[in-house]
Scaffold this motif. Structure first.
Motif, PDB file in Angstrom:
ATOM      1  N   PRO A 136     -14.831  37.586 -11.749  1.00 42.40           N
ATOM      2  CA  PRO A 136     -14.359  38.365 -10.594  1.00 42.40           C
ATOM      3  C   PRO A 136     -14.420  39.854 -10.915  1.00 42.40           C
ATOM      4  O   PRO A 136     -14.349  40.254 -12.081  1.00 42.40           O
ATOM      5  N   PRO A 137     -14.562  40.682  -9.889  1.00 43.21           N
ATOM      6  CA  PRO A 137     -14.569  42.128 -10.121  1.00 43.21           C
ATOM      7  C   PRO A 137     -13.295  42.536 -10.845  1.00 43.21           C
ATOM      8  O   PRO A 137     -12.234  41.957 -10.622  1.00 43.21           O
ATOM      9  N   VAL A 138     -13.416  43.524 -11.712  1.00 43.54           N
ATOM     10  CA  VAL A 138     -12.220  43.970 -12.424  1.00 43.54           C
ATOM     11  C   VAL A 138     -11.258  44.591 -11.432  1.00 43.54           C
ATOM     12  O   VAL A 138     -11.645  45.044 -10.358  1.00 43.54           O
ATOM     13  N   GLU A 139      -9.981  44.612 -11.800  1.00 41.53           N
ATOM     14  CA  GLU A 139      -8.927  45.058 -10.897  1.00 41.53           C
ATOM     15  C   GLU A 139      -9.254  46.417 -10.298  1.00 41.53           C
ATOM     16  O   GLU A 139      -9.662  47.338 -10.996  1.00 41.53           O
ATOM     17  N   GLY A 140      -9.057  46.524  -8.994  1.00 41.11           N
ATOM     18  CA  GLY A 140      -9.288  47.793  -8.326  1.00 41.11           C
ATOM     19  C   GLY A 140     -10.741  48.022  -7.947  1.00 41.11           C
ATOM     20  O   GLY A 140     -11.073  49.013  -7.311  1.00 41.11           O
ATOM     21  N   GLU A 141     -11.592  47.061  -8.311  1.00 39.37           N
ATOM     22  CA  GLU A 141     -13.013  47.227  -8.014  1.00 39.37           C
ATOM     23  C   GLU A 141     -13.430  46.213  -6.954  1.00 39.37           C
ATOM     24  O   GLU A 141     -13.122  45.041  -7.052  1.00 39.37           O
ATOM     25  N   GLN A 142     -14.079  46.665  -5.931  1.00 46.35           N
ATOM     26  CA  GLN A 142     -14.608  45.753  -4.916  1.00 46.35           C
ATOM     27  C   GLN A 142     -15.824  45.035  -5.500  1.00 46.35           C
ATOM     28  O   GLN A 142     -16.491  45.580  -6.379  1.00 46.35           O
ATOM     29  N   PRO A 143     -16.103  43.840  -4.975  1.00 52.45           N
ATOM     30  CA  PRO A 143     -17.406  43.277  -5.341  1.00 52.45           C
ATOM     31  C   PRO A 143     -18.465  44.306  -4.949  1.00 52.45           C
ATOM     32  O   PRO A 143     -18.443  44.847  -3.851  1.00 52.45           O
ATOM     33  N   LEU A 144     -19.336  44.599  -5.834  1.00 48.14           N
ATOM     34  CA  LEU A 144     -20.244  45.709  -5.593  1.00 48.14           C
ATOM     35  C   LEU A 144     -21.390  45.316  -4.682  1.00 48.14           C
ATOM     36  O   LEU A 144     -22.054  44.302  -4.899  1.00 48.14           O
ATOM     37  N   ARG A 145     -21.593  46.134  -3.673  1.00 48.17           N
ATOM     38  CA  ARG A 145     -22.666  45.848  -2.728  1.00 48.17           C
ATOM     39  C   ARG A 145     -24.047  46.078  -3.336  1.00 48.17           C
ATOM     40  O   ARG A 145     -25.047  45.709  -2.747  1.00 48.17           O
ATOM     41  N   ASP A 146     -24.075  46.694  -4.503  1.00 44.28           N
ATOM     42  CA  ASP A 146     -25.380  46.835  -5.145  1.00 44.28           C
ATOM     43  C   ASP A 146     -25.788  45.538  -5.842  1.00 44.28           C
ATOM     44  O   ASP A 146     -26.849  45.443  -6.432  1.00 44.28           O
ATOM     45  N   GLY A 147     -24.904  44.552  -5.774  1.00 45.94           N
ATOM     46  CA  GLY A 147     -25.259  43.246  -6.315  1.00 45.94           C
ATOM     47  C   GLY A 147     -24.994  43.075  -7.794  1.00 45.94           C
ATOM     48  O   GLY A 147     -25.389  42.070  -8.384  1.00 45.94           O
ATOM     49  N   THR A 148     -24.307  44.029  -8.394  1.00 51.09           N
ATOM     50  CA  THR A 148     -24.004  43.919  -9.818  1.00 51.09           C
ATOM     51  C   THR A 148     -23.106  42.710 -10.083  1.00 51.09           C
ATOM     52  O   THR A 148     -22.142  42.472  -9.366  1.00 51.09           O
ATOM     53  N   LEU A 149     -23.421  41.959 -11.109  1.00 56.04           N
ATOM     54  CA  LEU A 149     -22.635  40.782 -11.466  1.00 56.04           C
ATOM     55  C   LEU A 149     -22.358  40.793 -12.966  1.00 56.04           C
ATOM     56  O   LEU A 149     -23.166  41.287 -13.749  1.00 56.04           O
ATOM     57  N   ARG A 150     -21.201  40.227 -13.342  1.00 55.72           N
ATOM     58  CA  ARG A 150     -20.828  40.162 -14.760  1.00 55.72           C
ATOM     59  C   ARG A 150     -20.637  38.706 -15.170  1.00 55.72           C
ATOM     60  O   ARG A 150     -20.168  37.888 -14.371  1.00 55.72           O
ATOM     61  N   PHE A 151     -20.944  38.407 -16.433  1.00 55.73           N
ATOM     62  CA  PHE A 151     -20.855  37.025 -16.926  1.00 55.73           C
ATOM     63  C   PHE A 151     -20.253  36.996 -18.321  1.00 55.73           C
ATOM     64  O   PHE A 151     -20.461  37.916 -19.126  1.00 55.73           O
ATOM     65  N   TYR A 152     -19.518  35.934 -18.582  1.00 59.83           N
ATOM     66  CA  TYR A 152     -18.942  35.666 -19.901  1.00 59.83           C
ATOM     67  C   TYR A 152     -19.695  34.460 -20.454  1.00 59.83           C
ATOM     68  O   TYR A 152     -19.647  33.368 -19.879  1.00 59.83           O
ATOM     69  N   VAL A 153     -20.394  34.667 -21.549  1.00 56.99           N
ATOM     70  CA  VAL A 153     -21.286  33.621 -22.081  1.00 56.99           C
ATOM     71  C   VAL A 153     -21.022  33.401 -23.559  1.00 56.99           C
ATOM     72  O   VAL A 153     -20.743  34.351 -24.303  1.00 56.99           O
ATOM     73  N   ARG A 154     -21.108  32.128 -23.958  1.00 57.59           N
ATOM     74  CA  ARG A 154     -21.066  31.815 -25.390  1.00 57.59           C
ATOM     75  C   ARG A 154     -22.434  31.304 -25.808  1.00 57.59           C
ATOM     76  O   ARG A 154     -22.996  30.416 -25.155  1.00 57.59           O
ATOM     77  N   SER A 155     -22.966  31.864 -26.875  1.00 60.49           N
ATOM     78  CA  SER A 155     -24.228  31.362 -27.418  1.00 60.49           C
ATOM     79  C   SER A 155     -23.948  30.101 -28.227  1.00 60.49           C
ATOM     80  O   SER A 155     -23.206  30.137 -29.213  1.00 60.49           O
ATOM     81  N   ILE A 156     -24.520  29.001 -27.778  1.00 55.91           N
ATOM     82  CA  ILE A 156     -24.320  27.723 -28.446  1.00 55.91           C
ATOM     83  C   ILE A 156     -25.407  27.543 -29.492  1.00 55.91           C
ATOM     84  O   ILE A 156     -26.588  27.687 -29.169  1.00 55.91           O
ATOM     85  N   PRO A 157     -25.049  27.230 -30.738  1.00 57.03           N
ATOM     86  CA  PRO A 157     -26.093  26.996 -31.737  1.00 57.03           C
ATOM     87  C   PRO A 157     -27.075  25.930 -31.240  1.00 57.03           C
ATOM     88  O   PRO A 157     -26.665  24.839 -30.858  1.00 57.03           O
ATOM     89  N   GLY A 158     -28.332  26.286 -31.199  1.00 56.24           N
ATOM     90  CA  GLY A 158     -29.343  25.347 -30.722  1.00 56.24           C
ATOM     91  C   GLY A 158     -29.494  25.328 -29.214  1.00 56.24           C
ATOM     92  O   GLY A 158     -30.372  24.642 -28.701  1.00 56.24           O
ATOM     93  N   GLY A 159     -28.636  26.038 -28.528  1.00 58.39           N
ATOM     94  CA  GLY A 159     -28.701  26.051 -27.065  1.00 58.39           C
ATOM     95  C   GLY A 159     -29.842  26.941 -26.587  1.00 58.39           C
ATOM     96  O   GLY A 159     -29.905  28.112 -26.949  1.00 58.39           O
ATOM     97  N   GLU A 160     -30.701  26.357 -25.781  1.00 58.24           N
ATOM     98  CA  GLU A 160     -31.896  27.092 -25.365  1.00 58.24           C
ATOM     99  C   GLU A 160     -31.558  28.345 -24.566  1.00 58.24           C
ATOM    100  O   GLU A 160     -32.043  29.440 -24.854  1.00 58.24           O
ATOM    101  N   MET A 161     -30.741  28.184 -23.541  1.00 57.50           N
ATOM    102  CA  MET A 161     -30.498  29.298 -22.633  1.00 57.50           C
ATOM    103  C   MET A 161     -29.488  30.297 -23.195  1.00 57.50           C
ATOM    104  O   MET A 161     -29.689  31.506 -23.128  1.00 57.50           O
ATOM    105  N   SER A 162     -28.408  29.777 -23.739  1.00 59.20           N
ATOM    106  CA  SER A 162     -27.341  30.683 -24.166  1.00 59.20           C
ATOM    107  C   SER A 162     -27.768  31.534 -25.370  1.00 59.20           C
ATOM    108  O   SER A 162     -27.378  32.704 -25.470  1.00 59.20           O
ATOM    109  N   THR A 163     -28.570  30.978 -26.270  1.00 59.66           N
ATOM    110  CA  THR A 163     -29.037  31.805 -27.382  1.00 59.66           C
ATOM    111  C   THR A 163     -30.083  32.815 -26.900  1.00 59.66           C
ATOM    112  O   THR A 163     -30.148  33.940 -27.398  1.00 59.66           O
ATOM    113  N   TYR A 164     -30.854  32.400 -25.906  1.00 58.12           N
ATOM    114  CA  TYR A 164     -31.814  33.339 -25.305  1.00 58.12           C
ATOM    115  C   TYR A 164     -31.058  34.526 -24.696  1.00 58.12           C
ATOM    116  O   TYR A 164     -31.381  35.694 -24.962  1.00 58.12           O
TER     117      TYR A 164
END
Ligand code: FAD
Length: 414
Positions: free
Chosen positions: A160-188
């Motif tokens: 979700p947008p950080v406090e006080g910030e509207q979802p940005l109309r420029d389409g910016t998105l943030r993600f929380y990711v863990r790289s899984i050992p051997g994981g194709e996508m997350s290590t990429y």
């Protein structure tokens, strides 16, 4: 392990991102299935899974409904080549974004921000009209990233947008990711730095939290690791939507650094040794409620802190840490559910696809909002929810193994 599964109830089922269950003073469970007949083939990854009936349901004390969102393992999908005409985020083709920031949380997890290369003033995940304050359309949603070298795609959940910030109309998105050992996508993704290009497809609405919750107002959400991303989405949607809503987050993490940096300096409970665990004079470490402000908060911790400042006691955050042997157990889950003191709800209508457990079990984790209209009595619409989201092993631990049910692979159903 067995204990946990018993606790969750007799049945559950897999959702691509979450599973549903019943809570104690919250009646029976709702569940979601992984593949919806209405969905296009090749689009459903499988990390977040949902369970239908659960041990909790089996033990239903007072009916109340719980939804469990689960994050599961990833399926491999061969990807379509994007059309040159589809330049903005859409459900059919992958479009280019650029990584604009990247912040490490631990050795294997990070938050990164992406911005579309072709701005879209009205992205499909926004509900508001241009000119109005922007708001997300769905309480729970994700997008797919593709790994162009090996032609696979995986879902990820925008924070979700950080406090006080509207979802940005420029389409910016943030993600929380863990790289899984051997994981194709997350290590990429873990190898990519600021300025690199990534490809996204979506919006993919998730479990229809709003319809399932209906007129009820209580959610308990058990999140494992990056499963906190969907938990934060749901918390924001529910707590922003209803002044009387309450949300309890049970966040299970491997090490405290996901929440707090420099934990040893800031009073982390001492790690339990094998000796400690077996010493009767030194009881097993327990999950604890997170203090606010959070000392030496990690980037994720700061976001939780901002949410806590906004919602106050309506949002409770508890953390269980693997490294400290303070994992969530059945008793913690039940205590959290019961502490909501939700009024018992009446049984759902036999034909209600949103709230009757027999329909809930094979429901998809990916479902368009309103796809399953409620046919319960007007004065009895909705269920309190218990949701579970996390890696596949986490979901299996709490919701049971994947099974086939009515031609659909589900989790938490037995
Ligand atoms: C709706 C949805 C939303 C999601 N949102 C997020 C998100 O916001 N952030 C995020 O990091 N992930 C998210 N996921 C999970 C993500 O889609 C991938 O499954 C995950 O990144 C692993 O993909 P991979 O290709 O690296 O691993 P794979 O190559 O698919 O798997 C490699 C091995 O690692 C195992 N594995 C997969 N995930 C984990 C894990 N977390 N812990 C331990 N072992 C694991 C697999 O079972 C397999 O054995 C989401 C999944 C779904 C379905």
């Amino acid at each position: 392990m067995n204990c946990s599964r018993r606790a969750m109830g007799a049945c559950g089922r897999i959702l691509t991102g979450g599973s549903t269950r019943s809570l104690p003073s919250l009646p029976s469970i709702t569940s979601c299935a992984r593949h919806s007949p209405a969905q296009k083939p090749m689009k459903r990854p499988n990390r977040y899974q949902g369970a239908t009936k659960s041990p909790l349901e089996a033990r239903t004390i007072n009916p109340a409904l719980a939804v469990v969102l689960l994050i599961g393992g990833g399926a491999t999908y061969y990807l379509a080549t994007p059309s040159s005409q589809d330049q903005v985020l859409n459900q059919d083709t992958f479009v280019p974004y650029t990584i604009t920031s990247r912040e490490a949380i631990s050795a294997s997890s990070f938050i990164f921000t992406v911005a579309p290369q072709h701005p879209n003033p009205a992205p499909s995940y926004l509900a508001a009209e241009p000119g109005d304050p922007a708001a997300w359309r769905y309480p729970l949603w994700s997008v797919e990233f593709k790994q162009p070298e090996v032609q696979i795609a995986r879902n990820y959940t925008p924070l979700p947008p950080v406090e006080g910030e509207q979802p940005l109309r420029d389409g910016t998105l943030r993600f929380y990711v863990r790289s899984i050992p051997g994981g194709e996508m997350s290590t990429y993704l873990g190898r990519l730095g600021v300025g690199r290009e990534v490809w996204l497809r979506g919006t993919h609405p998730g479990f229809d939290v709003a319809t399932r919750l209906g007129s009820q107002r209580n959610v308990v959400f058990l999140a494992g690791g990056t499963g906190i991303a969907p938990a934060m989405q749901v918390a924001k949607a529910v707590l922003d939507g209803h002044a009387d809503a309450r949300f309890t987050l049970l966040w299970a993490i491997r090490s405290r650094e996901e929440l707090q940096q420099a934990p040893d300096v800031f009073g982390r409970p001492a790690s339990a040794s094998w000796w400690d665990v077996f010493r009767s004079s030194n009881p097993r470490p327990q999950p604890s409620e997170v203090d606010h402000p959070i000392a030496a908060a990690s980037p994720l911790g700061r976001e939780l802190e901002a949410m806590k400042a906004r919602y106050g006691d309506r949002l409770r955050v508890h953390v269980g840490v693997d490294d400290e042997s303070s994992q969530f157990r059945e008793s913690h889950i039940w205590t959290s559910i019961q502490s909501l003191r939700a009024a018992p709800t009446l049984p759902s209508a036999p034909d209600c696809q949103s709230h009757n457990q027999k329909f809930h079990a094979p429901a998809s984790e990916f479902e368009p909002a309103g796809a399953r209209p409620c046919t319960c009595r007007p004065d009895n619409r909705g269920k309190n929810l218990f949701m579970v989201s996390g890696p596949e092993g986490f979901i299996s631990h709490y919701a049971g193994p994947k099974v086939w049910l009515g031609g659909v692979e589900t989790q938490g159903a037995c």
